[in-house]
Enzyme design. Sequence first.
Site, PDB file in Angstrom:
ATOM      1  N   ASN A 152       0.799  -1.241   0.000  1.00  0.00           N
ATOM      2  CA  ASN A 152       0.000   0.000   0.000  1.00  0.00           C
ATOM      3  C   ASN A 152       0.826   1.282   0.000  1.00  0.00           C
ATOM      4  OD1 ASN A 152       0.759  -0.434   2.700  1.00  0.00           O
ATOM      5  ND2 ASN A 152      -1.018   0.682   3.454  1.00  0.00           N
ATOM      6  N   GLU A 249       4.570  -3.556  12.210  1.00  0.00           N
ATOM      7  CA  GLU A 249       3.495  -2.570  12.056  1.00  0.00           C
ATOM      8  C   GLU A 249       2.346  -3.287  11.383  1.00  0.00           C
ATOM      9  OE1 GLU A 249       3.195   0.231  13.296  1.00  0.00           O
ATOM     10  OE2 GLU A 249       5.277   0.607  13.871  1.00  0.00           O
ATOM     11  N   CYS A 283      -3.104   1.748   6.799  1.00  0.00           N
ATOM     12  CA  CYS A 283      -3.352   1.189   8.130  1.00  0.00           C
ATOM     13  C   CYS A 283      -3.760   2.296   9.092  1.00  0.00           C
ATOM     14  CB  CYS A 283      -2.143   0.418   8.634  1.00  0.00           C
ATOM     15  SG  CYS A 283      -0.664   1.390   8.680  1.00  0.00           S
ATOM     16  N   GLU A 461       8.992   3.134  14.499  1.00  0.00           N
ATOM     17  CA  GLU A 461       9.704   3.421  13.257  1.00  0.00           C
ATOM     18  C   GLU A 461       9.857   4.929  13.090  1.00  0.00           C
ATOM     19  OE1 GLU A 461       8.976   0.560   9.859  1.00  0.00           O
ATOM     20  OE2 GLU A 461       6.942   1.061  10.454  1.00  0.00           O
TER      21      GLU A 461
HETATM   22  C1  UN1 Z   1       0.289   7.472   6.533  1.00  0.00           C
HETATM   23  O1  UN1 Z   1      -0.845   7.418   6.973  1.00  0.00           O
HETATM   24  O2  UN1 Z   1       0.766   8.517   6.090  1.00  0.00           O
HETATM   25  O3  UN1 Z   1       0.718   0.798   6.007  1.00  0.00           O
HETATM   26  C2  UN1 Z   1       1.198   6.315   6.529  1.00  0.00           C
HETATM   27  C3  UN1 Z   1       0.275   1.880   6.357  1.00  0.00           C
HETATM   28  C4  UN1 Z   1       1.095   2.676   7.319  1.00  0.00           C
HETATM   29  C5  UN1 Z   1       1.559   3.955   6.765  1.00  0.00           C
HETATM   30  C6  UN1 Z   1       0.564   5.023   6.856  1.00  0.00           C
HETATM   31  N1  UN1 Z   1       2.224   1.890   7.750  1.00  0.00           N
HETATM   32  O4  UN1 Z   1      -0.762   2.299   5.921  1.00  0.00           O
END
Ligand code: UN1
Length: 480
Positions: A152, A249, A283, A461
């Site tokens: 993503n 994550e 996420c 992170e």
């Molecule tokens: C964001 O919201 O700018 O996989 C980053 C994901 C997260 C990153 C989101 N680790 O959606």
Amino acid sequence: MAATLELSHWIGGRRQGDDRPAESLNPSDTRDVVARTPDGTAEDVDAAVSAARAAFPAWSEASPEVRSDVLDKAGSLLMARAQEVGRLLSREEGKTLPEGIGETMRAARILKYFAGEALRLHGQNLASTRPGVEVQTYRQAVGVYGLITPWNFPIAIPAWKAAPALAFGNTVVLKPAGHTPATAEALVAILHEAGLPDGVLNMVIGRGRVGQAMVDHPDVDGISFTGSQKVGAGVAAGAVARQARVQLEMGGKNPLVVLNDADLERAVTIALDGAFFSTGQRCTASSRLIVEEGIHDTFVAALAERVKALRVGDALDKDTQVGPAVSEDQRETSYRYIEIAAKEGGSIAAGGERPQLEKPGWYVQPTLVTETRASMRINNEEVFGPVASVIRVKDYEEALHTANGVEFGLSAGIATTSLKHARDFQRRAKAGMVMVNLPTAGVDYHVPFGGIKSSSYGPREQGFAAAEFFTQVKTAYSWS
Ligand code: UN1
């Protein structure tokens, strides 16, 4: 139609693997094959880990200036090619072109940020409890890191894991997501072009068995993973069993609380952005909209109107506001949850249907489900698509309780003009990141990122926090 790329692994500074049984497709038009790729094996991982191990002494002992210069140059190259790489990203992942270019720029800035951090690695000097003794702490490179990244954010996440690993003197084996190998490969190629020595960054393309081989490899010192909770649990178990470092994550079920005193226009805008931009495939997406009684009907009516007006289409079409889901599976997950929510008593205030578009792609109509209860599946399980649900609550305390009542805890937002509630929410929201009058998604790249509960595991992170995971501390005592 744009050309199909023929990709290989990167092992020891060279492209390797010319048998290409796998392919990545353009989710906006599945007739377009973006890339053909190898299907990596445990032997490929072994070769990549050996190359990384061999490159470690020189890289970790090089002047930080050497590492800083490579990252800085790669950042500049990526910025200069942001249009081209962003286009490839949107073609392969399905987010809109501005989103694809924006993410590419973000990856470039991450490289530049860690170019600076390479020079700022520091320790502490403390007085010992024993007179005449000095105590110092250092941060040192750890060794070989395995990075397992999702589709993503196909360039930003590889960048935000690889850049700190490299900046602090580690070497890397990267496994990019199967849906988006071409975008990750562009990053790896640019880092080599910027002068990264052979073997410092390796990439093995493939399926789950590649990740598993990395997790199980005795010579991989740490694993950083972003992906689903289910896969993450196995990654952690495997890494911990052999005492490797691990950072995970995973998902979110992020709440956006809207209070009666919210600025309505602002609340609607941040809900729309948080829930539906990037096709909801973040996420950090705002998937639960928890709305106080007094503003509920006005908010829902205004948001539903904006959701209905969103233009779904080919990611590369300039009028498109919401691109397709990345895969057929992801598209079907969205529709399955819409159906489950409707069966459990939710009502569809916008979307729900399948968009009729000419191109064969994995399109999902952005959908708003209202009249849901906190206990419903739609409010507890991650959908990872352009689907948001609304929960009506009677007051702030119920809103906070509902916001905190899930197993995830990544990002939490509140729309309010009350300083009292904003501050209270910042303190009491059970989440790693809290947003006041801002979307739950769309974070800065120079500050810590991560969640609590089932969303994350291990050190944070990004930003200054990245040194926690990608270095180890040595405590030195001396007397003279
Ligand atoms: C964001 O919201 O700018 O996989 C980053 C994901 C997260 C990153 C989101 N680790 O959606």
